[in-house]
Scaffold this motif. Structure first.
Motif, PDB file in Angstrom:
ATOM      1  N   GLN A 138      92.042   8.727 -25.421  1.00  0.00           N
ATOM      2  CA  GLN A 138      91.324   9.042 -24.190  1.00  0.00           C
ATOM      3  C   GLN A 138      92.180   9.833 -23.212  1.00  0.00           C
ATOM      4  O   GLN A 138      91.671  10.695 -22.503  1.00  0.00           O
ATOM      5  CB  GLN A 138      90.853   7.740 -23.540  1.00  0.00           C
ATOM      6  CG  GLN A 138      90.044   7.932 -22.275  1.00  0.00           C
ATOM      7  CD  GLN A 138      89.506   6.622 -21.743  1.00  0.00           C
ATOM      8  OE1 GLN A 138      89.635   5.591 -22.389  1.00  0.00           O
ATOM      9  NE2 GLN A 138      88.917   6.655 -20.577  1.00  0.00           N
ATOM     10  N   GLU A 139      93.474   9.569 -23.174  1.00  0.00           N
ATOM     11  CA  GLU A 139      94.347  10.167 -22.159  1.00  0.00           C
ATOM     12  C   GLU A 139      95.419  11.010 -22.837  1.00  0.00           C
ATOM     13  O   GLU A 139      96.461  10.502 -23.245  1.00  0.00           O
ATOM     14  CB  GLU A 139      94.963   9.070 -21.292  1.00  0.00           C
ATOM     15  CG  GLU A 139      93.923   8.398 -20.400  1.00  0.00           C
ATOM     16  CD  GLU A 139      94.274   6.954 -20.078  1.00  0.00           C
ATOM     17  OE1 GLU A 139      95.125   6.376 -20.779  1.00  0.00           O
ATOM     18  OE2 GLU A 139      93.685   6.411 -19.133  1.00  0.00           O
ATOM     19  N   PRO A 140      95.188  12.326 -22.982  1.00  0.00           N
ATOM     20  CA  PRO A 140      96.109  13.156 -23.764  1.00  0.00           C
ATOM     21  C   PRO A 140      97.507  13.255 -23.181  1.00  0.00           C
ATOM     22  O   PRO A 140      98.472  13.413 -23.917  1.00  0.00           O
ATOM     23  CB  PRO A 140      95.417  14.524 -23.782  1.00  0.00           C
ATOM     24  CG  PRO A 140      94.507  14.526 -22.594  1.00  0.00           C
ATOM     25  CD  PRO A 140      94.057  13.099 -22.438  1.00  0.00           C
ATOM     26  N   MET A 141      97.646  13.188 -21.851  1.00  0.00           N
ATOM     27  CA  MET A 141      98.969  13.366 -21.253  1.00  0.00           C
ATOM     28  C   MET A 141      99.914  12.248 -21.662  1.00  0.00           C
ATOM     29  O   MET A 141     101.129  12.456 -21.759  1.00  0.00           O
ATOM     30  CB  MET A 141      98.850  13.431 -19.728  1.00  0.00           C
ATOM     31  CG  MET A 141     100.110  13.949 -19.041  1.00  0.00           C
ATOM     32  SD  MET A 141     100.605  15.600 -19.605  1.00  0.00           S
ATOM     33  CE  MET A 141     102.035  15.871 -18.569  1.00  0.00           C
ATOM     34  N   THR A 142      99.384  11.048 -21.916  1.00  0.00           N
ATOM     35  CA  THR A 142     100.231   9.941 -22.338  1.00  0.00           C
ATOM     36  C   THR A 142     100.412   9.904 -23.854  1.00  0.00           C
ATOM     37  O   THR A 142     101.198   9.113 -24.357  1.00  0.00           O
ATOM     38  CB  THR A 142      99.636   8.596 -21.870  1.00  0.00           C
ATOM     39  OG1 THR A 142      98.327   8.443 -22.421  1.00  0.00           O
ATOM     40  CG2 THR A 142      99.550   8.549 -20.354  1.00  0.00           C
ATOM     41  N   SER A 143      99.683  10.755 -24.575  1.00  0.00           N
ATOM     42  CA  SER A 143      99.775  10.784 -26.037  1.00  0.00           C
ATOM     43  C   SER A 143     100.649  11.924 -26.545  1.00  0.00           C
ATOM     44  O   SER A 143     101.155  11.866 -27.660  1.00  0.00           O
ATOM     45  CB  SER A 143      98.375  10.920 -26.646  1.00  0.00           C
ATOM     46  OG  SER A 143      97.522   9.889 -26.200  1.00  0.00           O
ATOM     47  N   LEU A 144     100.791  12.965 -25.744  1.00  0.00           N
ATOM     48  CA  LEU A 144     101.615  14.108 -26.128  1.00  0.00           C
ATOM     49  C   LEU A 144     103.041  13.918 -25.609  1.00  0.00           C
ATOM     50  O   LEU A 144     103.245  13.413 -24.513  1.00  0.00           O
ATOM     51  CB  LEU A 144     101.029  15.399 -25.557  1.00  0.00           C
ATOM     52  CG  LEU A 144      99.650  15.810 -26.084  1.00  0.00           C
ATOM     53  CD1 LEU A 144      99.102  16.974 -25.278  1.00  0.00           C
ATOM     54  CD2 LEU A 144      99.712  16.159 -27.559  1.00  0.00           C
ATOM     55  N   ASN A 145     104.011  14.343 -26.406  1.00  0.00           N
ATOM     56  CA  ASN A 145     105.418  14.232 -26.013  1.00  0.00           C
ATOM     57  C   ASN A 145     105.734  15.295 -24.960  1.00  0.00           C
ATOM     58  O   ASN A 145     105.629  16.490 -25.241  1.00  0.00           O
ATOM     59  CB  ASN A 145     106.319  14.407 -27.235  1.00  0.00           C
ATOM     60  CG  ASN A 145     107.764  14.054 -26.950  1.00  0.00           C
ATOM     61  OD1 ASN A 145     108.281  14.311 -25.864  1.00  0.00           O
ATOM     62  ND2 ASN A 145     108.435  13.457 -27.928  1.00  0.00           N
ATOM     63  N   PRO A 146     106.137  14.914 -23.752  1.00  0.00           N
ATOM     64  CA  PRO A 146     106.372  15.905 -22.691  1.00  0.00           C
ATOM     65  C   PRO A 146     107.588  16.787 -22.948  1.00  0.00           C
ATOM     66  O   PRO A 146     107.753  17.818 -22.297  1.00  0.00           O
ATOM     67  CB  PRO A 146     106.579  15.040 -21.441  1.00  0.00           C
ATOM     68  CG  PRO A 146     107.079  13.732 -21.970  1.00  0.00           C
ATOM     69  CD  PRO A 146     106.388  13.532 -23.287  1.00  0.00           C
ATOM     70  N   LEU A 147     108.445  16.401 -23.906  1.00  0.00           N
ATOM     71  CA  LEU A 147     109.680  17.151 -24.167  1.00  0.00           C
ATOM     72  C   LEU A 147     109.547  18.142 -25.318  1.00  0.00           C
ATOM     73  O   LEU A 147     110.479  18.901 -25.581  1.00  0.00           O
ATOM     74  CB  LEU A 147     110.826  16.172 -24.471  1.00  0.00           C
ATOM     75  CG  LEU A 147     111.154  15.148 -23.379  1.00  0.00           C
ATOM     76  CD1 LEU A 147     112.280  14.235 -23.832  1.00  0.00           C
ATOM     77  CD2 LEU A 147     111.508  15.834 -22.078  1.00  0.00           C
ATOM     78  N   HIS A 148     108.403  18.129 -26.007  1.00  0.00           N
ATOM     79  CA  HIS A 148     108.225  18.998 -27.168  1.00  0.00           C
ATOM     80  C   HIS A 148     107.128  20.023 -26.918  1.00  0.00           C
ATOM     81  O   HIS A 148     106.125  19.732 -26.249  1.00  0.00           O
ATOM     82  CB  HIS A 148     107.869  18.178 -28.415  1.00  0.00           C
ATOM     83  CG  HIS A 148     108.984  17.316 -28.902  1.00  0.00           C
ATOM     84  ND1 HIS A 148     108.832  16.386 -29.912  1.00  0.00           N
ATOM     85  CD2 HIS A 148     110.293  17.242 -28.530  1.00  0.00           C
ATOM     86  CE1 HIS A 148     109.990  15.770 -30.136  1.00  0.00           C
ATOM     87  NE2 HIS A 148     110.885  16.274 -29.298  1.00  0.00           N
ATOM     88  N   THR A 149     107.287  21.210 -27.474  1.00  0.00           N
ATOM     89  CA  THR A 149     106.276  22.245 -27.348  1.00  0.00           C
ATOM     90  C   THR A 149     105.041  21.887 -28.174  1.00  0.00           C
ATOM     91  O   THR A 149     105.094  21.035 -29.072  1.00  0.00           O
ATOM     92  CB  THR A 149     106.806  23.603 -27.825  1.00  0.00           C
ATOM     93  OG1 THR A 149     107.094  23.527 -29.235  1.00  0.00           O
ATOM     94  CG2 THR A 149     108.047  24.010 -27.051  1.00  0.00           C
ATOM     95  N   ILE A 150     103.949  22.589 -27.897  1.00  0.00           N
ATOM     96  CA  ILE A 150     102.716  22.360 -28.653  1.00  0.00           C
ATOM     97  C   ILE A 150     102.926  22.698 -30.121  1.00  0.00           C
ATOM     98  O   ILE A 150     102.480  21.967 -31.015  1.00  0.00           O
ATOM     99  CB  ILE A 150     101.570  23.205 -28.048  1.00  0.00           C
ATOM    100  CG1 ILE A 150     101.327  22.815 -26.588  1.00  0.00           C
ATOM    101  CG2 ILE A 150     100.305  23.067 -28.885  1.00  0.00           C
ATOM    102  CD1 ILE A 150     101.123  21.342 -26.341  1.00  0.00           C
ATOM    103  N   GLU A 151     103.625  23.795 -30.401  1.00  0.00           N
ATOM    104  CA  GLU A 151     103.878  24.174 -31.799  1.00  0.00           C
ATOM    105  C   GLU A 151     104.649  23.094 -32.534  1.00  0.00           C
ATOM    106  O   GLU A 151     104.324  22.754 -33.683  1.00  0.00           O
ATOM    107  CB  GLU A 151     104.664  25.484 -31.850  1.00  0.00           C
ATOM    108  CG  GLU A 151     104.961  25.937 -33.275  1.00  0.00           C
ATOM    109  CD  GLU A 151     105.725  27.258 -33.348  1.00  0.00           C
ATOM    110  OE1 GLU A 151     105.802  27.827 -34.451  1.00  0.00           O
ATOM    111  OE2 GLU A 151     106.227  27.717 -32.290  1.00  0.00           O
TER     112      GLU A 151
END
Length: 542
Positions: free
Chosen positions: A99-112
């Motif tokens: 539901q909450e993508p900001m807490t699921s994506l690693n803030p230190l890694h690029t999208i690629e």
């Protein structure tokens, strides 16, 4: 009958805390066949997400446990599986969109790197192949110019773009079962349609089953084959979607189907003082390339926009994800740098330094799009809601502060007894109400509401809209209301600004824009939102 891909049988989920046990899911059963879509709907806290997380054992064990039940996936009980077996299933045969993508994506890694990691780990792709597949996936989920986004970090994307990246990650391995927990929550209406069509196309191509968790009954009606309605941790009604919607048997189902934001905003007063205004506001982000990282261009997120919000009135800002809506709001609040004139209660604030802005923060509040990311996990609800009073109202006694916290929680529909609990103990919708209470406890003059109802089910949306209108009428609050949900905007906004690619496409009194939109882009948004037939003269793209 064929064996179902997933069979959840008599599932119960309980949470232990401080010697107490709370039953969150009570003997829930459902099945999903290969290639089928099952939707689970219900209000926040009904047990939808907890049931879904139980399928792949992603609950906080051992605090959570299962008094009863089995989860059979391809005939094997996942609740009894060990960690090694679960690792083979998670992310490969069963994937999730949270539901909450900001807490699921690693803030230190690029999208690629984040998408490529999945492809390399599960598919064994090399760098070149993983990059090509990543671009293909981003294109499929509606990311414009995906090559330019490969090096971006999550914080550099809008909420909707982050959610689309999450969907791309979940679809990377062509799973047998996709568990989608509010996958279109952060998306505007035109991109919702694109994502749902994409999921349906992939489902038809690969025979993928989808367990769809949502509060948007309109999506369920168009998207799901069957539906389960939950409340209080139990399934109260289930069946083919068409049958449940045409003739609901349970009172709760009828309540959900009837719930929607209604009413009209308070009457506009052209003589009311302007609380917040901007003139020729610009927010340009540099594009740097090459070894020396020279600036070769700019992303014009906000490009020469002028707005004004009067006391007791609401300015609605609508547009697709990435159109610059949130950037405009953050610039007005002086939370990001900008060029152009900004005035609060007639006082220029565009040149003020951080310390000079601090005394004004009590009167300028914000409710962010992602409630979990904006609530400290280490603070109780009482501390979160009361923190602003400690900072901006130091003369208030502890007893008065407690009274105001209790009153704020009651206003947003939460039991004050929960104020000693922590954010992770609440559903997404409950966390959003906590965020609203935190903003309102200071009785501000201007509030930026960035998708404040996006995480809420329909009935709670209606309650929050009524609450916001009541608070506005009582205190003369000025709202900047940012949303992709045009039904909610229609119920709240006096004036409307339609944005696209950082510019104003159309603006005017909200009633006039809704009744007779002049621009093709506006007509396309309204057609998608209200399921009207587009006139064919313009198509929105995401």
């Amino acid at each position: 009958m064929t064996t179902p891909l997933l069979s959840v049988q008599d599932l119960s989920v309980a949470f232990r805390q401080d010697g107490r046990e709370t039953l969150a899911v009570d003997r829930v059963s459902f099945e999903i066949a290969a290639g089928e879509t099952l939707a689970i709907v219900g209000e926040s806290g009904s047990g939808k997400s907890v049931s879904a997380l139980s399928v792949v054992k992603l609950l906080p064990y051992p605090a959570a446990h299962h008094p009863s039940g089995r989860v059979l996936f391809k005939g094997r009980d996942l609740l009894a599986a060990d960690d090694a077996a679960l690792r083979k299933v998670r992310g490969n045969e069963i994937t999730m969109v949270f539901q909450e993508p900001m807490t699921s994506l690693n803030p230190l890694h690029t999208i690629e790197r984040q998408i490529g990691e999945i492809l390399k780990l599960h598919k064994g792709l090399g760098d070149t192949a993983a990059r090509a597949r990543t671009i293909e996936l981003l294109t499929e989920v509606g990311i414009v110019d995906p090559e330019s986004r490969l090096g971006a970090y999550p914080h550099q994307l809008s909420g909707g773009q982050r959610q689309r990246v999450m969907i791309a990650m979940a679809l990377a391995n062509e799973p047998d079962l996709l568990i989608a927990d509010e996958p279109t929550t952060a998306l505007d209406v035109t991109v919702q349609a694109q994502i749902l069509k994409l999921l349906k196309d992939l489902q038809a191509r690969h025979g993928m089953a989808i367990l769809f968790i949502t509060h948007d009954l309109g999506i369920v009606e168009r998207f799901a084959d069957r539906v389960c309605v939950m409340t209080g941790g139990r399934v109260v009604e289930a069946g083919p979607t068409r049958d449940v919607f045409a003739a609901p048997k349970h009172d709760y189902t009828r309540h959900l189907l009837a719930a929607a934001p209604r009413g009209e905003p308070p009457a506009a007063d052209a003589t009311a003082p302007v609380v917040m205004a901007a003139d020729d506001l610009k927010v340009w982000f540099p594009i740097r390339r090459g070894l020396m990282r020279r600036t070769v261009g700019h992303v014009k997120a906000v490009d020469g926009i002028s707005v004004a919000v009067r006391a007791g009135q609401t300015l609605g800002i609508v547009g697709e994800s990435g159109s610059g809506k949130t950037t405009l709001g953050l610039a007005l609040l002086r939370l990001i740098g900008s060029r152009g004139r900004i005035a609060f209660l007639g006082r220029p604030i565009d040149g003020l330094k951080s310390a000079e802005m601090r005394p004004l923060r009590r009167d300028i509040q914000v409710v962010f799009q992602d409630p979990f990311g904006s609530l400290s996990p280490r603070m109780s609800v009482a501390d979160i809601v009361g923190e602003g009073l400690e900072i901006h109202a130091r003369d208030v006694t502890a007893a008065e502060r407690e009274r105001r916290v209790v009153a704020a929680l009651e206003e947003v529909g939460l039991d004050p007894a929960v104020r000693f609990r922590y954010p992770h103990e609440f559903s997404g919708g409950q966390r959003q109400r906590i965020a609203i209470a935190r903003a309102m406890v200071l009785s501000p003059k201007f509030v930026m509401l960035d998708e404040p109802t996006s995480a809420l089910d329909m009935s709670v949306q209606a309650q929050v809209v009524d609450l916001l209108r009541a608070l506005q009428e009582k205190h003369g609050l000025a709202y900047l209301f940012i949303s992709h949900d045009l039904k909610v905007v229609k119920a709240l906004a006096n004036d409307l600004v339609v944005m696209r690619a950082g510019k104003v496409v159309e603006a005017g009194p909200a009633a006039e824009v809704f009744a007779a939109p002049r621009e093709a882009y506006t007509r396309a948004l309204l057609a998608a939102a209200f399921r009207l037939e587009a006139d064919g003269r313009g198509v929105a793209t995401g």
